[in-house]
Every structure is written in structure tokens, then in C-alpha cells.
Design a protein around this motif. Structure first.
Motif, PDB file in Angstrom:
ATOM      1  N   TYR A 137       2.367  -4.792   3.173  1.00  0.00           N
ATOM      2  CA  TYR A 137       3.453  -3.823   3.269  1.00  0.00           C
ATOM      3  C   TYR A 137       4.778  -4.528   3.003  1.00  0.00           C
ATOM      4  O   TYR A 137       5.007  -5.652   3.458  1.00  0.00           O
ATOM      5  N   HIS A 138       5.666  -3.849   2.268  1.00  0.00           N
ATOM      6  CA  HIS A 138       7.059  -4.289   2.225  1.00  0.00           C
ATOM      7  C   HIS A 138       7.735  -3.863   3.524  1.00  0.00           C
ATOM      8  O   HIS A 138       7.485  -2.767   4.024  1.00  0.00           O
ATOM      9  N   VAL A 139       8.562  -4.736   4.057  1.00  0.00           N
ATOM     10  CA  VAL A 139       9.288  -4.410   5.288  1.00  0.00           C
ATOM     11  C   VAL A 139      10.116  -3.136   5.100  1.00  0.00           C
ATOM     12  O   VAL A 139      10.164  -2.266   5.974  1.00  0.00           O
ATOM     13  N   GLY A 140      10.756  -3.002   3.926  1.00  0.00           N
ATOM     14  CA  GLY A 140      11.551  -1.806   3.663  1.00  0.00           C
ATOM     15  C   GLY A 140      10.701  -0.552   3.579  1.00  0.00           C
ATOM     16  O   GLY A 140      11.112   0.528   4.041  1.00  0.00           O
TER      17      GLY A 140
ATOM     18  N   VAL B  68       0.824  -1.212   0.000  1.00  0.00           N
ATOM     19  CA  VAL B  68       0.000   0.000   0.000  1.00  0.00           C
ATOM     20  C   VAL B  68       0.858   1.263   0.000  1.00  0.00           C
ATOM     21  O   VAL B  68       0.346   2.362  -0.210  1.00  0.00           O
ATOM     22  N   VAL B  69       2.160   1.110   0.222  1.00  0.00           N
ATOM     23  CA  VAL B  69       3.052   2.279   0.229  1.00  0.00           C
ATOM     24  C   VAL B  69       3.600   2.542  -1.170  1.00  0.00           C
ATOM     25  O   VAL B  69       3.447   3.622  -1.738  1.00  0.00           O
ATOM     26  N   CYS B  70       4.228   1.531  -1.783  1.00  0.00           N
ATOM     27  CA  CYS B  70       4.876   1.725  -3.080  1.00  0.00           C
ATOM     28  C   CYS B  70       4.038   1.240  -4.257  1.00  0.00           C
ATOM     29  O   CYS B  70       4.414   1.465  -5.413  1.00  0.00           O
TER      30      CYS B  70
ATOM     31  N   ILE C  90       8.865   4.857   5.774  1.00  0.00           N
ATOM     32  CA  ILE C  90       7.856   5.834   6.213  1.00  0.00           C
ATOM     33  C   ILE C  90       7.835   5.992   7.726  1.00  0.00           C
ATOM     34  O   ILE C  90       7.016   6.738   8.271  1.00  0.00           O
ATOM     35  N   GLY C  91       8.736   5.274   8.405  1.00  0.00           N
ATOM     36  CA  GLY C  91       8.853   5.430   9.841  1.00  0.00           C
ATOM     37  C   GLY C  91       7.764   4.744  10.642  1.00  0.00           C
ATOM     38  O   GLY C  91       7.557   5.073  11.817  1.00  0.00           O
TER      39      GLY C  91
END
Length: 507
Positions: free
Chosen positions: A264-267, A237-239, A272-273
Motif C-alpha cells: 500500500y502507498h501511505v497516501g 493494491v489501491v492505485c 480510502i480512510g
């Protein structure tokens, strides 16, 4: 289809055709004599007409010339060929085109459009033949014309194979198969010490078994009743990327929230903190405080057991009963609602879950995954199949005098959105206010958890009930696309996705 009480459930099971029809291009059908005796009949070129429920074979002098339009129309009536039945056009042993039955036509595999049988024949390049019903075959080797003849004779159709999980406990293993519906059971769950003889029927089917006629149903395999998303689904959902690591733990390792099911990717979490993980956690993992709070609240409710409905909802049921001239004495103090978790495998939940699954099958057509599995028991018991995960499903039931009369499947994707893919009341108890009470209990639950939106798939004939009486409205394509990029909503063919803002609960 979901959210329509007009759907006719086809709940029976048979294995005779798949094992006896060796070649679907041999012009042979199996005609039932008794429940245990079959004979093979070679089809002869002849025409049948269907008039006032009676099949008439054309005489040798050709005096009966009525066409088969009335006969073939039976295929598309409510009790006819079920939606999703696999079809293919054959000529001289060659499969020219595939598709599946949908509504009043056939969805063609070459264009993914619903067309008539004659158009399907034309798409196969055989328009000049003008005999689509005698060249379009079902998965068991019978033509549409054969199926229509069987329907005219009062023979039933059944959809697919038996379940591979017990209808009582939800586990697999050595199962006893009902000969009247897709359900399967452990002998121990039925309290049986020996395996019953062939032709056994479960309790739900015994009353409906027609011993005099002894006619077994025709087995039809379904496909693609659950809707394939038209939008991109899943991914971080981030990248927004779908790549992931399998062999090692690194930045592209994917972790999924145990409540909202977002990936979510762990990285990406580190970037994103949000959190910094050195390994995948062994316990539950939640992407935010809201998801953790909702999960704990749901598990607490599941463990707490049944809860009495509010007084105002009891008054609603009393009013509905009085409107129908029904007695209300002696049961109004024994109406409860309860949250169940199929995934948690609590023994006391299993009979209630089994009853909920039976209600869904009674009220809805089979909901079949691309793999051919019936999704109703899969969703009720919180299983995962073919890349579809239903472990987050909860079953909400309304119990009257210890009997489950209404049930709904609920999945909460965090604070933003929840879905209600199935909700139904047993036909015996419809029109008595139970559905409204169950839905009010579900809304109160979502409000207590601060969930903002509730969405559901609604069939055309039920859409007005949800929009005009319960405050839903049709979701825009842009909003649906946005949701599907983050969560895996349950979608079905021929339905609209509706949404509603959850209101604060009031007593």
C-alpha cells in the motif's frame, strides 16, 4: 517439479570441473581414474554407440556405424540432464545462441519455445552442420555429447553450488560443504571440533557413497526452474501503481502488511480512510483485523508446540497399515503435527526444519531461482532472495515417533487465500496414510482461521490426484491474474495452478 513423487532428486556436489576446465571450446574432457586422480584426454574424432549399457568405440575400419541416437536419448531420461541446465550453441569460439534444457527439449532464448536440439541448432543459423550434440555446450564447458557419454558410463550429475546456509540452523558463516550433496553445515552444529578433510560426506550421503568406484559427479548449473510470472505482479493494491519513495517518508512510501504481504502507498491508505500514518511503524503492521487475527493465531500455534492428531486420522493410518500388512502396535499414540516458523529462528525448530528440507530434496528436483540459488532451503527457513520474499512461509510437519515423515510449506495471504507450494512424504514412509493426515491437519488449520481458498502448483502427473481425490480444480487464467495483482504466489514451470474452497473442519 512440485507435487510429483516421480521426480528424481539430484543431490551431489563437486567443484572439479569449474576449476579445471579452463576453456569450454578446447576439445578436452577430464576422465576419472580414482576419486583423487584425474588425467586430461584430448578428444579424437570418433563415434560411440550405446548398446545394452556398453559403450563401443568405432573401429578404424568403420565397421560400427550405428548412430548416437540411443546415447543422446540418455540426456532426456529422468536421471539425465536436469531441467534448467544452462546451454549455449558455440562455433569457433563464438556463442551464437543460449537456452536451457526443459523436458525433452531445449527452451530457446530467441523465441522462448521448447524445441529439439536439431531445431536449436537451426535457430543458431547452423542447420547445415547437423551436429547439435557436439556444438551445444553446458555451463561447465562440456558438450551434450560429452555429458551423454558420462551418463552412459554411470557418472552422476550434480546441480549448482553448495548452499550458503547451514542445513541445521539456517544461518550462514563458515560452513563445511558436503561432497555428496549441496548441503552445508557449521562444525558446531555437527558437534565437530575440527574441520574434516576434503571429500567429507554428511550422514545422509554416507550410506550412498560408492567408495569402490570413487566417481565424482559432473556439476551442472541450473537456471529458470522457478516460473517467471506471465502477469503483472505487485504494486499498491489501491492505485495499482509500482512507484515508491525511498529517501523520504511521503504519500508514495510503501508499507507492506506483515501477514497478507499486500503493498500500500501511505497516501492511498489515507485516501480510502483505512489509516493515517505519520511514519513507518516500528512494530508489526496489518492492513485489516483479519490479518492481525491470523498472525496472532499462527504465532500462538507455533509457540504451543506439537499437537496430537484427531482420532479419525489415527484410524486412517491404522487402516492403511493393515492394508499393507504392517504392524500398528506401539506407535499410534505418538503421532503429532506441528507448525514451524523458519523466520522465527526457534532453536527447537531447527532439527525439524532440517529434516523437512531433506524430505523436499528427496522428493523433488531442485527448484532453482534465476539467481541460481536452490529455493527449497530458502523457503523452509523463511529467507528473502532476489526480490522474492518467503518470510511468511510456515512449515507444517507430521511427526511419528519423534521423526518427521511428512512436511508441507504453507503461506497464508490473509483471509482470502493461502498457498501450499510444496508438500511431500519421505519415500520410506509413503503409502501409509501420512500424506492424507498431514493434508487434513493443514485444512483444519485453514478452516479454524476462516481462510477461504487454498491454491497450489501441481505437475501434470500429480494433477489428477489433487483434482480427483482431494477436491481441487484448475484455476482460470482470469482468477490467477487477479490473485497475482495482489499477492506473490509461488509458481513453477510445467505446473498448473489448482484451487480449492476450504471446508469447515469436522472431527
Amino acid at each position: 517439479m512440485p507435487h510429483t513423487n516421480n521426480s528424481q532428486s539430484i543431490e551431489s556436489e563437486s567443484h572439479f570441473l569449474s576449476s579445471r576446465v579452463r576453456n569450454h571450446l578446447e576439445q578436452q574432457v577430464y576422465v576419472n581414474q580414482t576419486s583423487d586422480e584425474w588425467k586430461r584426454v584430448v578428444k579424437k574424432p570418433s563415434t560411440y554407440t550405446y548398446t545394452s549399457g556398453i559403450l563401443q568405440k568405432r573401429s578404424t575400419d568403420g565397421c560400427t556405424k550405428k548412430r548416437d541416437n540411443d546415447l543422446h536419448r540418455l540426456l532426456f531420461l529422468p536421471n539425465g540432464l536436469p531441467d534448467g541446465a544452462e546451454l549455449a550453441y558455440y562455433v569457433k569460439g563464438q556463442r551464437l545462441l543460449g537456452g536451457y534444457k526443459q523436458g525433452s527439449g531445449i527452451v530457446c532464448s530467441c523465441c522462448d519455445i521448447e524445441i529439439s536440439p536439431s531445431q536449436f541448432e537451426a535457430h543458431a543459423g547452423m542447420a547445415a552442420r547437423r551436429q547439435p550434440y557436439r556444438h551445444i555446450y553446458t555451463s561447465n564447458g562440456l558438450t551434450l555429447h560429452d555429458i551423454a557419454l558420462s551418463l552412459a558410463n554411470g557418472q552422476n550429475l550434480t546441480t549448482g553450488d553448495s548452499d550458503d546456509m547451514c542445513a541445521i540452523c539456517g544461518d550462514g558463516g563458515d560452513l563445511i560443504l558436503c561432497n555428496g550433496c549441496p548441503r552445508a553445515f557449521h562444525a558446531a552444529c555437527l558437534g565437530l571440533h575440527t574441520v574434516p578433510a576434503s571429500g567429507w560426506h554428511c550422514l545422509n550421503c554416507k550410506d550412498n557413497t560408492d567408495d569402490e568406484r570413487g566417481v565424482r559427479p559432473i556439476m551442472i548449473r541450473l537456471t529458470r526452474v522457478d516460473k517467471e510470472p506471465e502477469y503483472e505482479m505487485g504494486g499498491c493494491v489501491v492505485c495499482r501503481e509500482n512507484d515508491f519513495s525511498v529517501d523520504k517518508f511521503d504519500d508514495r512510501t510503501v508499507i507492506i502488511c506483515d501477514q497478507c504481504e499486500k503493498e500500500y502507498h501511505v497516501g492511498c491508505l489515507r485516501n480510502i480512510g483505512l489509516c493515517e500514518l505519520e511514519e513507518l511503524p516500528k512494530e508489526k503492521w496489518f492492513c485489516c483485523d483479519d490479518c492481525s487475527r491470523i498472525y496472532v493465531a499462527l504465532q500462538t500455534s507455533v509457540s504451543a508446540g506439537a499437537d496430537t492428531i484427531p482420532t479419525r486420522l489415527s484410524e486412517l493410518i491404522i487402516r492403511k497399515h493393515k492394508e499393507r500388512g504392517l504392524c500398528t502396535y506401539g506407535f499410534m499414540n505418538d503421532i503429532q503435527w506441528r507448525i514451524l516458523s523458519g523466520k522465527s529462528r526457534y532453536p527447537e525448530h531447527l532439527p525439524l526444519l532440517s529434516r523437512a528440507a531433506a524430505i523436499f530434496r528427496e522428493c523433488f528436483d531442485p527448484i532453482v531461482a534465476i539467481s541460481g540459488r536452490d529455493l527449497i532451503p530458502v523457503m523452509v527457513y523463511g529467507r528473502n532472495i532476489s526480490g522474492q520474499e518467503f518470510g511468511g512461509m510456515y512449515c507444517i510437519v507430521l511427526i511419528v515417533n519423534s521423526i518427521v515423515v511428512s512436511a508441507g510449506l504453507l503461506r497464508i495471504f490473509g483471509r482470502n487465500i493461502a498457498e501450499l507450494p510444496l508438500v511431500a512424504t519421505s519415500r520410506e514412509y509413503q503409502g501409509k496414510g501420512y500424506f492424507q493426515v498431514l493434508f487434513s491437519c493443514i485444512e483444519r488449520l485453514l478452516s479454524s482461521l476462516n481462510v477461504e481458498k487454498l491454491v497450489l502448483p501441481a505437475a501434470g502427473d500429480a494433477e489428477s490426484i489433487w483434482t480427483k481425490k482431494l477436491g481441487f480444480h484448475k484455476m482460470s487464467e482470469d482468477q490467477l491474474s487477479k490473485y497475482l495483482r495482489e499477492v506473490q504466489l509461488t509458481l513453477f514451470n510445467k505446473t498448473s495452478v489448482l484451487e480449492k474452497t476450504v471446508q469447515l473442519a469436522t472431527e
